[in-house]
Enzyme design. Structure first.
Site, PDB file in Angstrom:
ATOM      1  N   GLU A 167     -34.314 -16.126   8.519  1.00 47.90           N
ATOM      2  CA  GLU A 167     -34.064 -17.459   9.064  1.00 47.90           C
ATOM      3  C   GLU A 167     -32.747 -18.044   8.553  1.00 47.90           C
ATOM      4  O   GLU A 167     -32.701 -18.621   7.465  1.00 47.90           O
ATOM      5  CB  GLU A 167     -35.194 -18.403   8.664  1.00 47.90           C
ATOM      6  CG  GLU A 167     -36.599 -17.894   8.913  1.00 47.90           C
ATOM      7  CD  GLU A 167     -37.630 -18.680   8.134  1.00 47.90           C
ATOM      8  OE1 GLU A 167     -37.574 -19.933   8.145  1.00 47.90           O
ATOM      9  OE2 GLU A 167     -38.489 -18.055   7.482  1.00 47.90           O
TER      10      GLU A 167
ATOM     11  N   HIS B 161     -40.895 -27.645   7.102  1.00 38.97           N
ATOM     12  CA  HIS B 161     -40.484 -27.341   8.481  1.00 38.97           C
ATOM     13  C   HIS B 161     -40.609 -28.536   9.432  1.00 38.97           C
ATOM     14  O   HIS B 161     -40.958 -28.377  10.598  1.00 38.97           O
ATOM     15  CB  HIS B 161     -41.285 -26.166   9.023  1.00 38.97           C
ATOM     16  CG  HIS B 161     -40.923 -24.846   8.415  1.00 38.97           C
ATOM     17  ND1 HIS B 161     -39.675 -24.574   7.895  1.00 38.97           N
ATOM     18  CD2 HIS B 161     -41.668 -23.708   8.250  1.00 38.97           C
ATOM     19  CE1 HIS B 161     -39.653 -23.327   7.441  1.00 38.97           C
ATOM     20  NE2 HIS B 161     -40.839 -22.786   7.635  1.00 38.97           N
TER      21      HIS B 161
ATOM     22  N   HIS C  80     -37.520 -19.141  13.776  1.00 36.23           N
ATOM     23  CA  HIS C  80     -38.571 -18.643  12.879  1.00 36.23           C
ATOM     24  C   HIS C  80     -39.339 -17.454  13.473  1.00 36.23           C
ATOM     25  O   HIS C  80     -40.563 -17.370  13.346  1.00 36.23           O
ATOM     26  CB  HIS C  80     -39.539 -19.782  12.542  1.00 36.23           C
ATOM     27  CG  HIS C  80     -40.266 -19.629  11.238  1.00 36.23           C
ATOM     28  ND1 HIS C  80     -41.251 -18.694  11.044  1.00 36.23           N
ATOM     29  CD2 HIS C  80     -40.146 -20.299  10.064  1.00 36.23           C
ATOM     30  CE1 HIS C  80     -41.726 -18.806   9.812  1.00 36.23           C
ATOM     31  NE2 HIS C  80     -41.068 -19.769   9.191  1.00 36.23           N
TER      32      HIS C  80
END
Length: 337
Positions: free
Chosen positions: A300, A103, A174
């Site tokens: 997502e 991420h 997210h």
């Protein structure tokens, strides 16, 4: 539209919260991580929050599992925390077990203060400039995120990015959804119109195989309870070979107790579905509950994980003169007053 101070970071930098509303929705957005701190929907039984979040900035800084954040510069996992770009080896922050880049790194977009560049009663636009070398990535990248209420129960998320030199970009929203406010989301019914997933190894790194879901516990082409996947779901569902021009349905989530329904529409070719199987914590969330295993589900939209190592996956390469664009929309139904 209301703007208020949410807190200050250790260096004194201010973080604000922006409230936007319309169509039966109330959305609280933070300049820290471009986080959706709260998303409330007006039902016949009253206002209901449908996402997980915290009430204080300190909790987002020290304890958040990416609650409501925009993650990047490259969402999801990159094997070994490195990749080759135009003959050059790029080494990134290995923030997952010292082995994997996850991420965007420990100091990725989810942990940065974004600039509020426009705010209206029903929309807010935030911008972040990530310097060349940030978390190891090449190229200065300018990213924008626009949240806008568009019609009854509809929240749109428009993400864009441009770069000064070749780099990679893969952004994802997210939020953790919980439509029932129960002990877990395992009884929520999920539908994802995908015929395959990107198969992964034990470290959740794609092997390169697109594995058909037919005949497996991963098949959500027809609505079924999330628990039927086994309670440890964290996979990218393959929706298309490339991004599409207009958002189309990529997921439908039903809360069996509340009767609420969330549809996710997006332009992205992949959808990471994470059932919150690693959620746990001693820091209470905004509603007073503690984060617990399977307490929320993430849906997502994004490009495929570890795409830099798999040429057949949709590309995450962004060059000067190009614009990365993602459009995602949350559509809530279930009893507007």
């Amino acid at each position: 539209m209301a703007v208020s101070t949410f807190g200050r970071l250790g260096d004194g930098e201010q973080v604000v919260e922006i409230g936007i509303a319309g169509g039966g929705l109330e959305v609280a957005v933070l300049s820290y991580g471009a986080v959706i701190r709260d998303l409330r929907y007006q039902t016949a039984q009253g206002s209901r929050s449908v996402v997980l979040g915290y009430s204080r900035l300190s909790e987002y800084v020290t304890s958040s599992p990416y609650f409501g954040a925009i993650v990047g510069r490259c969402a999801n996992r990159i094997a070994g925390g490195a990749f080759m770009l135009e003959g050059r080896r790029i080494a990134l922050d290995r923030n997952e077990g010292g082995r994997t880049h996850l991420h965007g790194g420990a100091g990725g977009f989810s942990a940065r203060v974004w600039e509020v560049v426009a705010a209206e009663p029903d929309a807010v636009t935030l911008q972040l400039v990530a310097a060349d070398g940030d978390q190891g990535y090449p190229g200065t990248v300018t990213v924008r995120c626009r949240y806008a209420v568009r019609g009854p129960g509809r929240l749109t998320i428009e993400l864009s990015a441009v770069t000064e030199t070749p780099t990679i970009v893969n952004l994802a929203a997210h939020s953790y959804f919980d439509l029932d406010r129960g002990d877990s989301i395992l009884d929520h019914r999920l539908m994802v119109p995908a015929d395959a997933v990107t198969a992964v190894d034990r470290a959740l790194i794609p092997t390169g195989v697109l594995a058909p879901v037919a005949g497996t516990s991963l098949d959500f082409r027809a609505p079924r309870p999330i628990r039927e996947a086994g309670g440890s779901l964290d996979l990218n569902y393959v929706l298309a070979a490339a991004p599409v021009a207009e958002p189309r349905l990529v997921a439908r989530l039903e809360g069996p107790r509340s009767g609420l329904v969330l549809e996710v529409h997006s332009t992205e070719p992949g959808l990471q579905v994470y059932d919150g199987n690693k959620l746990a914590g001693s820091v209470p969330m905004a509603d007073g509950r503690l984060p617990r295993r399977n307490g929320g589900v993430c849906l997502e939209p994004q490009r495929f994980p570890d795409a830099v190592h798999h040429p057949r996956f949709p590309s995450v390469l962004l060059r000067p003169g190009e614009t990365y664009v993602q459009r995602t929309e949350y559509r809530l139904t279930g009893g507007l007053c």
